[in-house]
Write an enzyme that holds these catalytic residues in place. Sequence first.
Site, PDB file in Angstrom:
ATOM      1  CE  LYS A 192      23.806   5.292 -26.850  1.00  0.00           C
ATOM      2  NZ  LYS A 192      23.543   5.636 -28.254  1.00  0.00           N
TER       3      LYS A 192
ATOM      4  CG  ASP B  64      25.164   0.906 -26.968  1.00  0.00           C
ATOM      5  OD1 ASP B  64      25.327  -0.319 -26.798  1.00  0.00           O
ATOM      6  OD2 ASP B  64      26.004   1.597 -27.560  1.00  0.00           O
TER       7      ASP B  64
END
Length: 291
Positions: free
Chosen positions: A224, A243
Amino acid sequence: MVNITKDYFSVRQICESGQCFRLERLDEAAVDDKESNERHSERYALTAFGRYLEIEQKQNEISFQCTPEEFEQVWEEYFDLKEDYGRIIGLIDSADAYLLEAASYGSGIRILCQDLWEMIISFIISSQNNIKRIRKCIDLLCKKYGEEKQTEAGKHYYTFPTPKALAAASLEDLYACNLGYRSKYVQKTAQSIVSGEVKLDVIRKMDYKAAMAELCKLSGVGYKVANCICLFALHKTEAFPVDTHIDKVLREQYPQGFPFEKYRGYEGTLQQYIFYYDLGNCETREARSQS
DNA sequence: CATCAGGCGAGAC
DNA sequence: GTCTCGCCTGAT
């Protein structure tokens, strides 16, 4: 001073979209005063690439307090001013009501071209953290390890710390900057850069896939965070960071899967519209529950 | 009191 | 390879 007229450009939205942690509103109180909103302009201050820039925006008129040379050499690229975001929004499937609404809500967002090292540290700090505290952490880091400078107008500011400065920092001092358990990630990553184990200049020349693999070698950088770095520093607009917000939206709005194949090369830009829209929805809910 | 915030690393399997 | 857990800290 440089004055431009630009559509699909909102400094406020860029500031709130959480891709840059060193862009801040200067006149918070005046903006909150709805009565004077008719002709109000908003002022912001940005610290980036060792420089300090003040920006004023009134609707689609923006003034940058810098010379035309600095504007052309630094800020035009930084704010991605040559990209036509109206065209990108126009690519959205007309049957996708959610994405259209999200893009309309955040139509002034731009994908900034920020400093690679600064984004690496900023997004390591962002993990399992909220935007307000991320800003505070970075502010403390800059004050403690950055270089103090001042503008011709006498405004004092701090540059972002160098890899060397952070590699030399003790864990204790990093904890004091409110980094918590991310302190060791920041220290290790800074040491990896200083030692040459991972080279920033090499990453800058890599394509998306190679840059991802290289960034993931750094401590505290997972899939991420690496995607955020690719998007906000390397301008790899195909990067699509997932996320908690994006994950929730994908499950709720796209149970059959997000149509990535329709938006090749623009996934990251759309991700920002979705993220900012969901963030706004969360804040609206909070405001309602308080009243 | 628990849970969450723009996750990641380490260990188990 | 996938799954689970612990983690600084402040807000709610």
